[in-house]
Design an enzyme around this catalytic site. Structure first.
Site, PDB file in Angstrom:
ATOM      1  N   ASP A  66     -10.736  10.549   9.597  1.00 19.55           N
ATOM      2  CA  ASP A  66     -10.384  10.150   8.236  1.00 19.55           C
ATOM      3  C   ASP A  66     -11.059   8.829   7.887  1.00 19.55           C
ATOM      4  O   ASP A  66     -10.423   7.878   7.445  1.00 19.55           O
ATOM      5  CB  ASP A  66      -8.856  10.076   8.093  1.00 19.55           C
ATOM      6  N   GLY A 125       0.810  -1.212   0.000  1.00 20.53           N
ATOM      7  CA  GLY A 125       0.000   0.000   0.000  1.00 20.53           C
ATOM      8  C   GLY A 125       0.842   1.260   0.000  1.00 20.53           C
ATOM      9  O   GLY A 125       2.012   1.241   0.384  1.00 20.53           O
ATOM     10  N   GLY A 128       0.436   5.607   0.920  1.00 25.53           N
ATOM     11  CA  GLY A 128      -0.472   6.588   1.497  1.00 25.53           C
ATOM     12  C   GLY A 128       0.255   7.901   1.613  1.00 25.53           C
ATOM     13  O   GLY A 128       1.440   8.000   1.249  1.00 25.53           O
ATOM     14  N   GLY A 129      -0.439   8.901   2.097  1.00 31.03           N
ATOM     15  CA  GLY A 129       0.190  10.189   2.307  1.00 31.03           C
ATOM     16  C   GLY A 129       1.375  10.043   3.240  1.00 31.03           C
ATOM     17  O   GLY A 129       2.378  10.738   3.130  1.00 31.03           O
ATOM     18  N   GLY A 164       3.374   7.328   3.612  1.00 33.11           N
ATOM     19  CA  GLY A 164       4.521   6.610   3.045  1.00 33.11           C
ATOM     20  C   GLY A 164       4.060   5.267   2.512  1.00 33.11           C
ATOM     21  O   GLY A 164       2.905   5.115   2.125  1.00 33.11           O
ATOM     22  N   LYS A 165       4.970   4.299   2.517  1.00 36.37           N
ATOM     23  CA  LYS A 165       4.616   2.989   1.974  1.00 36.37           C
ATOM     24  C   LYS A 165       4.278   1.994   3.084  1.00 36.37           C
ATOM     25  O   LYS A 165       4.774   2.110   4.192  1.00 36.37           O
ATOM     26  CB  LYS A 165       5.790   2.440   1.175  1.00 36.37           C
ATOM     27  N   VAL A 166       3.469   1.006   2.724  1.00 40.34           N
ATOM     28  CA  VAL A 166       3.166  -0.074   3.655  1.00 40.34           C
ATOM     29  C   VAL A 166       3.696  -1.383   3.071  1.00 40.34           C
ATOM     30  O   VAL A 166       3.454  -1.680   1.902  1.00 40.34           O
ATOM     31  CB  VAL A 166       1.648  -0.196   3.909  1.00 40.34           C
ATOM     32  N   LYS A 212       4.275   0.045   8.280  1.00 41.74           N
ATOM     33  CA  LYS A 212       4.070   1.338   7.634  1.00 41.74           C
ATOM     34  C   LYS A 212       5.304   2.183   7.879  1.00 41.74           C
ATOM     35  O   LYS A 212       5.691   2.406   9.021  1.00 41.74           O
ATOM     36  CB  LYS A 212       2.818   1.998   8.219  1.00 41.74           C
TER      37      LYS A 212
END
Ligand SMILES: *[C@@H]1O[C@H](CO)[C@@H](O)[C@H](O)[C@H]1NC(C)=O
Ligand SMILES: *[C@@H]1O[C@H](CO)[C@@H](O)[C@H](O)[C@H]1NC(C)=O
Ligand SMILES: *[C@@H]1O[C@H](CO)[C@@H](O)[C@H](O)[C@H]1NC(C)=O
Ligand SMILES: *[C@@H]1O[C@H](CO)[C@@H](O)[C@H](O)[C@H]1NC(C)=O
Ligand SMILES: *[C@@H]1O[C@H](CO)[C@@H](O)[C@H](O)[C@H]1NC(C)=O
Ligand SMILES: *[C@@H]1O[C@H](CO)[C@@H](O)[C@H](O)[C@H]1NC(C)=O
Ligand SMILES: *[C@@H]1O[C@H](CO)[C@@H](O)[C@H](O)[C@H]1NC(C)=O
Ligand SMILES: *[C@@H]1O[C@H](CO)[C@@H](O)[C@H](O)[C@H]1NC(C)=O
Ligand SMILES: *[C@@H]1O[C@H](CO)[C@@H](O)[C@H](O)[C@H]1NC(C)=O
Ligand SMILES: *[C@@H]1O[C@H](CO)[C@@H](O)[C@H](O)[C@H]1NC(C)=O
Length: 815
Positions: free
Chosen positions: A606, A489, A491-492, A494-496, A510
């Site tokens: 969120d 994944g 996201g804002g 970073g990476k997962v 994460k």
């Protein structure tokens, strides 16, 4: 010309400061060292203490009388070193405040020096007063009749001022000999430490008081041997005797210690290089523990930190041992070689939280592991820190758990009943456990002339656990050095990555992109939220890592990914209507718990389909707490905050007023519900104009009574009309303009259960299974509930499986 010279001089001075601070390892941003009541500078342990007036730019000093003495602290005291600081004092006859200008917010040490002497008509032994800082009670009705004492606290300073208040009791006065306010390195105190039952406790905003800081090996380490100027007292006086003899042996080898800058902050080489050791010889002490005893105040929780370093040169046997606090096993079979990845002489720190509900002593023990013949045990250093309670106090008698909880817990009707039941259980517990008296004397971390009794009663109520903070090396190993092939994944943040820990646990890792201020704040929020709030429908925290400027959070791995991926733009098989309803119910339950599970509501901020994750059984869990905020207090109805959240899901009322309430989450959840029903993105610019915004489009269709037209084609045939109507009606209410008109999450949950019932009673075999699991977990959670209450943590009330209750009540409702 003159001015430039001055600049040059300042530049040189700064360069010099920098140099000296680099050589000493850590340079505190805030560094107030005050010799109260003095008129001259004093250097103690290489540090310069200055008179009160010196800091007047950055400190507003209270008025007070200066007093002084010629007598000195006894040379046999570990505090003899500080004699100079004890020769003057400042006396306050009314409430007085020091107001420090803080350069850098975060954890600070406050050290208070007391030595009662007689000066003219002031007999300092008669002083009786309280001290507080930033609303934390440090000392309550404190009196010191003889000896000397240094009290050390660490507080998370959250504003640009730190106010330290001295309040004399009626007809008395207050005094202070010396005072320090010094920045603490971030790495020193972890954000969270889990306790037993894997309930992680957040230390973020809690104040700590150092109750003991001990160097094993029976040698005192002075502040001058520690980059952070801590005093480590010898362990001799705390050692427990066994048939007149001390079981352990003192050993020392400073050169064997392999320090890193990180370990330097935890404790100095002088601490790691000496130890008290047991065993590893064919004859000696084959099967006993070596133990130390410490006085503690019952009713408080304590952070206990063990420092280990293998400095032994074992020619015989091996180093495998068990670590205990009272009778509680903190770690069995500890293998230092393994936890330090085989690096010889590398320090290892182990933290745990224990609470002393009915005990005024902690017995700390290490003993050889029974798995190995001739094995040895070792301990190099130990710190015990008292944790401020929920009243923000470090010095008060334990309070009545019963009266507090029964008035503050805000829950629904059914949960209320359950809480009542638990409270009843608690009352019994409290009566049983709290037959205690408050200790008369004071246990300073460094009290002179201490009576180290060792035959105190052992408490059986210690709880604790370990783990939390993962070394970067473990994470690199788990994720194959952040291999791109393991990315699951973006996201804002970073990476997962998907990862696998040594014990074969699958995890999601994460990794924060850069340590921006914003990112850092979200990182901390997320860890604190997740550690306080544990629930079946919230993604669990496994650990974190902030080594080398990394911001890494480790979560339980959610095999089926995000809800969003199952709705559109992926190859995944589409979800059935029932599955969708169950997912909505699960996530609603998670949010309901956030809103009501503790005295202060938590607003997620969120809520969106990308933040609802699914485990292997498609059970929904709410994730991503980076933006979460503590909700309004009881007397307020909202919190004001800069608008944050995801486009398309944002509550229009919040957008215009910037006032955040739980109802903003309810709005976003309404959007999620339509996304789930329609199987399309909230904003889809590729569609004809009238359809771009899902919510606008849905509202138009709905008005024209063309419900079925909006429903995802994959499920349109499965849905019963009653179920659909109930669902749409609920989602629509969530989207009401005005927050007040929106239902609560509890209400949404109820209606979703209802929609599920209306879809039909024929539960899948999977459904049956989960409801019998619910029965089991019901018992389990109630018993955990009691423990959690007694440790003052968040309580899972809303999470108690209510499926059965609901099913029954909804059926009645239907009639
Ligand atoms: C104490 O030390 C500071 C900084 O070195 C100096 O500016 C100040 O004059 C000294 N004060 C006295 C009383 O010696
Ligand atoms: C007060 O703070 C200013 C600005 O942070 C700093 O330059 C100055 O050295 C401080 N004064 C003292 C006495 O610490
Ligand atoms: C000061 O007070 C203490 C405690 O009450 C007492 O023992 C001591 O005698 C007093 N000293 C003087 C000089 O009055
Ligand atoms: C201390 O408490 C008062 C009143 O409860 C509150 O207004 C203030 O913000 C608090 N200060 C800090 C630093 O927490
Ligand atoms: C620890 O050291 C002190 C002072 O050096 C000594 O008096 C004491 O006997 C030692 N303790 C033990 C248990 O050996
Ligand atoms: C201390 O450790 C070093 C390095 O491992 C070793 O060479 C030395 O022999 C040890 N000293 C003693 C007294 O054991
Ligand atoms: C000390 O530890 C580092 C790793 O932290 C390692 O690279 C180094 O070889 C070690 N030094 C010795 C003398 O073992
Ligand atoms: C303090 O440090 C010095 C040098 O680093 C060392 O020789 C000395 O043994 C240390 N003192 C103690 C008590 O460990
Ligand atoms: C060591 O202490 C623990 C905890 O009190 C106890 O369970 C264990 O039996 C002790 N071991 C020995 C060998 O005495
Ligand atoms: C630590 O223990 C694990 C599991 O027992 C083992 O796989 C690993 O190789 C050990 N690591 C070291 C450095 O000994």
């Amino acid at each position: 010309m003159g001015a430039s010279n001055v600049h040059f001089l300042i530049w040189i001075l700064c360069a010099l400061c920098l140099r000296s601070s680099l050589s000493s390892g850590f340079s505190p941003d805030d560094n107030f060292l005050i010799d109260c009541g003095s008129t001259s500078n004093v250097t103690v342990g290489g540090r310069l203490f200055q008179p009160d007036g010196f800091f007047s730019d950055n400190l507003s000093n209270p008025n007070g009388k200066f007093v002084s003495t010629a007598s000195k602290v006894s040379s046999s005291s570990p505090l003899f070193l500080f004699s100079h600081l004890f020769q003057t004092a400042k006396v306050f006859e009314t409430t007085s405040e020091y107001n420090f200008k803080i350069k850098k917010q975060g954890r600070h040490w406050i050290r208070l020096y007391f030595y009662p002497f007689v000066y003219e008509n002031f007999n300092l032994s008669l002083a009786k007063f309280s001290v507080s800082a930033q609303n934390i009670t440090l000392l309550k009705e404190f009196q010191i009749e003889s000896g000397s004492i240094i009290k050390e606290y660490s507080l998370n300073v959250i504003s640009s001022n730190l106010v330290l208040t001295f309040t004399p009791m009626v007809n008395s006065f207050a005094f202070i000999n010396a005072l320090e306010v010094v920045s603490v390195p971030n790495e020193l105190i972890p954000l969270v430490v889990p306790t037993v039952e894997k309930i992680v406790e957040s230390l973020g905003n809690r104040a700590l008081e150092t109750v003991a800081r001990v160097n094993m090996g029976n040698e005192t380490v002075p502040p001058s041997n520690d980059t952070l100027s801590r005093l480590w007292v010898a362990d001799g006086p705390f050692l427990m005797h066994n048939n007149q003899a001390v079981a352990g042996r003192f050993v020392s080898n400073l050169t064997r210690v392999n320090m890193t800058t990180d370990s330097e902050i935890m404790a100095p080489r002088s601490v790691y290089g000496t130890a008290t050791q047991l065993g590893a010889e064919p004859d000696a002490n084959a099967n006993i523990n070596v133990s130390w005893s410490f006085d503690v105040d019952p009713g408080y929780e304590y952070l206990i930190r063990f420092h280990f370093c293998d400095i032994l040169d074992l020619s015989f046997g091996s180093l495998f041992f068990n670590v205990f606090v009272n009778s509680w096993m903190v770690k069995d079979h500890l293998d230092l070689n393994n936890v330090t990845s085989g690096i010889m002489g590398a320090p290892y720190v182990l933290d745990t939280i224990a609470s002393s509900i009915d005990s005024s002593k902690f017995k700390i023990s290490v003993g050889p592991s029974s798995f190995h013949e001739y094995s040895a045990a070792i301990l190099n250093g130990l710190e015990i820190m008292k944790i401020s309670d929920s009243r923000g106090s470090l010095d008060e008698p334990p309070f009545d758990l019963h009266s507090k909880n029964s008035s503050n817990v805000k829950v629904g009707l059914i949960a209320g009943l359950v809480a009542g039941l638990v409270a009843a259980v608690l009352v019994t517990l409290v009566v049983v456990l709290c037959r205690r008296r408050r200790k008369a004397g004071l246990v300073g971390y460094l009290k002179e002339e201490e009576n180290f009794g060792v035959n105190g009663r052992e408490g059986n109520y210690v709880i604790g656990s370990v783990g939390y903070k993962y070394p970067l090396a473990a994470i690199l190993e788990a994720t194959d050095h952040f291999s791109e092939s393991l990315v699951i994944g973006h996201g804002g943040f970073g990476k997962v990555f998907k990862g696998m820990l040594r014990d074969n646990t699958e995890v999601a890792v994460k990794r924060g992109a850069s340590k921006s201020q914003q990112g850092l704040a979200e990182f901390r929020t997320e860890i604190e939220m997740l550690s306080q709030f544990r629930h079946r429908h919230l993604v669990s925290l496994i650990g974190y890592c902030d080594e080398q400027n990394e911001m890494i959070i480790i979560y339980e791995y959610m095999e089926k990914g995000s809800l969003k991926d199952h709705l559109y733009s992926s190859e995944l098989p589409s979800l059935s209507w029932k599955q969708r309803l169950e997912i909505c119910i699960g996530s609603a339950r998670g949010l309901h718990y956030l809103h009501t599970g503790s005295t202060k509501a938590i607003i997620h901020r969120d809520v969106k389909t990308a933040n609802i994750l699914l485990d292997q059984n498609y059970m929904a869990k709410v994730a991503d707490f980076g933006l979460s905020k503590t909700g309004p207090e009881f007397d307020k109805t909202h919190v004001s905050t800069a608008v944050k959240g995801s486009f398309g899901y944002l509550d229009p009322e919040y957008l215009t007023t910037q006032q955040l309430t739980e109802k903003s989450d309810v709005y976003s959840f309404g959007v999620v519900m339509f996304e789930v029903l329609c199987g399309r993105p909230v904003i889809d610019p590729s569609l004809p104009r009238e359809k771009v915004n899902l919510i606008e489009w849905v509202m138009k269709r709905k008005d024209r009574d063309e419900l079925e037209e909006i429903v995802d084609a994959c499920i349109v045939k499965q849905i019963k009309l009653d179920s659909l109507k109930k669902y749409v009606e609920t989602a629509e209410k969530c989207l009401a303009e005005c927050g007040m008109d929106r239902p609560t999450m509890g209400n949404v949950l109820w209606n979703l259960e209802c929609a599920l019932q209306l879809q039909g009673d024929e539960r899948s075999s999977h459904g049956k299974e989960s409801s019998s699991q619910a029965d089991l977990s019901n018992h389990w959670e109630v018993s955990v509930l009691t423990t959690q209450f007694s440790t003052g943590s968040a309580v899972d009330i809303a999470g108690i499986s209510m499926s059965k209750v609901f099913a029954q009540m909804v059926r009645e409702d239907m009639r």
